[in-house]
Design an enzyme around this catalytic site. Structure first.
Site, mmCIF file in Angstrom:
data_model
loop_
_atom_site.group_PDB
_atom_site.id
_atom_site.type_symbol
_atom_site.label_atom_id
_atom_site.label_comp_id
_atom_site.label_asym_id
_atom_site.label_seq_id
_atom_site.Cartn_x
_atom_site.Cartn_y
_atom_site.Cartn_z
ATOM 1 N N THR A 103 43.872 10.275 18.983
ATOM 2 C CA THR A 103 43.752 11.259 20.066
ATOM 3 C C THR A 103 42.340 11.828 20.191
ATOM 4 O O THR A 103 42.158 12.902 20.773
ATOM 5 C CB THR A 103 44.747 12.412 19.830
ATOM 6 O OG1 THR A 103 44.500 12.979 18.523
ATOM 7 C CG2 THR A 103 46.185 11.930 19.898
ATOM 8 N N LYS B 160 45.890 25.211 26.040
ATOM 9 C CA LYS B 160 46.397 23.900 25.636
ATOM 10 C C LYS B 160 47.235 24.047 24.368
ATOM 11 O O LYS B 160 46.728 24.470 23.326
ATOM 12 C CB LYS B 160 45.236 22.930 25.406
ATOM 13 C CG LYS B 160 44.391 22.701 26.669
ATOM 14 C CD LYS B 160 43.275 21.715 26.462
ATOM 15 C CE LYS B 160 42.229 22.218 25.499
ATOM 16 N NZ LYS B 160 41.010 21.380 25.490
ATOM 17 N N GLY C 107 39.025 12.833 21.593
ATOM 18 C CA GLY C 107 38.506 12.970 22.950
ATOM 19 C C GLY C 107 39.465 13.579 23.947
ATOM 20 O O GLY C 107 39.155 13.625 25.143
ATOM 21 N N THR C 108 40.616 14.070 23.498
ATOM 22 C CA THR C 108 41.592 14.592 24.457
ATOM 23 C C THR C 108 41.053 15.795 25.242
ATOM 24 O O THR C 108 41.259 15.892 26.451
ATOM 25 C CB THR C 108 42.897 15.003 23.749
ATOM 26 O OG1 THR C 108 42.584 15.836 22.627
ATOM 27 C CG2 THR C 108 43.661 13.792 23.275
ATOM 28 N N GLY C 109 40.393 16.729 24.550
ATOM 29 C CA GLY C 109 39.897 17.920 25.243
ATOM 30 C C GLY C 109 38.835 17.592 26.271
ATOM 31 O O GLY C 109 38.868 18.107 27.401
ATOM 32 N N CYS C 110 37.892 16.744 25.905
ATOM 33 C CA CYS C 110 36.846 16.322 26.836
ATOM 34 C C CYS C 110 37.461 15.622 28.044
ATOM 35 O O CYS C 110 37.064 15.844 29.194
ATOM 36 C CB CYS C 110 35.877 15.362 26.151
ATOM 37 S SG CYS C 110 35.138 15.972 24.628
#
Length: 263
Positions: free
Chosen positions: A206, A175, A208-211
């Protein structure tokens, strides 16, 4: 009426609702699958950061997992915050014995820089968890933690992908959201490459983007989509969620998991 595809998230709880188990379940609902959870840790967390974290006993993690998988069954598993080596190893063993694709988000720190994985657990992630991954989804900080490879530009993402793939996942998404310019991610299995590009939205909210991305990939895999299609669809969903992210509290607000349903 038949049940929708079932996805199990194994992760920590975010009391602020922006990341962790809460983000995972919202994503799964938005994408039309039935979300289930194994809570590995409880955090006191808000828009300003993580004020405290408490790991659950390994036996509680195992019991939750077996309770769900043995009765309800799963079409995909997603992992997030696992906190310690003993939990990482227990979860890796559980996934290895489950006939379903696994999306491994090797969470190391929160959006605010708070540690969510003990340093002593990194080797267990490398040698036990990554080998059972259908798709691993590290960000650039997590790549550096796990492999020592530091990416300064998109050109360095191939080296990062190779370093992560050396630990055994079938696919990896590197990412590139922490770089400047467009949001560029690299999906590869070591032979084919897919470069996923999206405009960078001028929005600081932003959390929580990875989850959200990992859960979206798991949801698409549970629907039977092949990995490249699943990751592309997940990227589209999370890009929209980032664009619609909103202020909440005094710090970094969450992405909007329900952005597709807004008037």
């Amino acid at each position: 009426m038949s049940a929708p595809p079932r996805v199990l998230t194994v992760a920590g709880s975010d009391s602020g609702g922006g990341a962790g188990i809460q983000a995972d379940l919202k994503t799964m609902l938005a994408l039309g699958v039935h979300g289930m959870s194994v809570i590995t840790a409880v955090t006191a967390q808000n828009s300003l950061g993580v004020q405290g974290a408490w790991e659950l006993p390994v036996q509680a993690v195992r019991a939750q997992y077996r309770s769900v998988v043995d009765d309800i069954g799963v079409q995909a598993v997603k992992t997030g915050m696992l906190a310690s080596a003993r939990v990482v190893e227990a979860v890796a063993d559980l996934i290895a014995g489950t006939d379903a694709p696994a999306v491994i988000d090797p969470v190391g720190v929160s959006k605010h820089g708070d540690p969510l994985l003990a340093a002593s657990a990194l080797d267990s992630v490398r040698t036990r968890l990554l080998p059972v991954a259908t798709v691993a989804t590290p960000n650039l900080d997590e790549v550096a933690q796990l492999t020592g490879v530091r990416v300064e530009s998109p050109d360095g993402m191939r080296e990062a992908a190779a370093a992560v793939l050396a630990y055994g996942p079938a696919w990896v998404v590197i990412k590139g959201g922490h770089l400047s310019g467009d949001a560029v991610d690299l999906l590869t299995d070591g032979s084919e490459e897919h470069w996923l590009r999206a405009p960078r939205h001028d929005n600081r909210h932003t959390h929580g983007t990875g989850c959200t991305l990992a859960s979206a990939i798991a949801a698409q895999l549970a629907k039977g989509r092949p990995v490249p299609e699943a990751v592309a669809a997940a990227k589209e969903y999370v890009t929209g969620a980032i664009a619609a992210g909103f202020a909440l509290g005094g710090g970094i607000g969450p992405v909007d998991h329900g952005w597709r349903f807004r008037d």
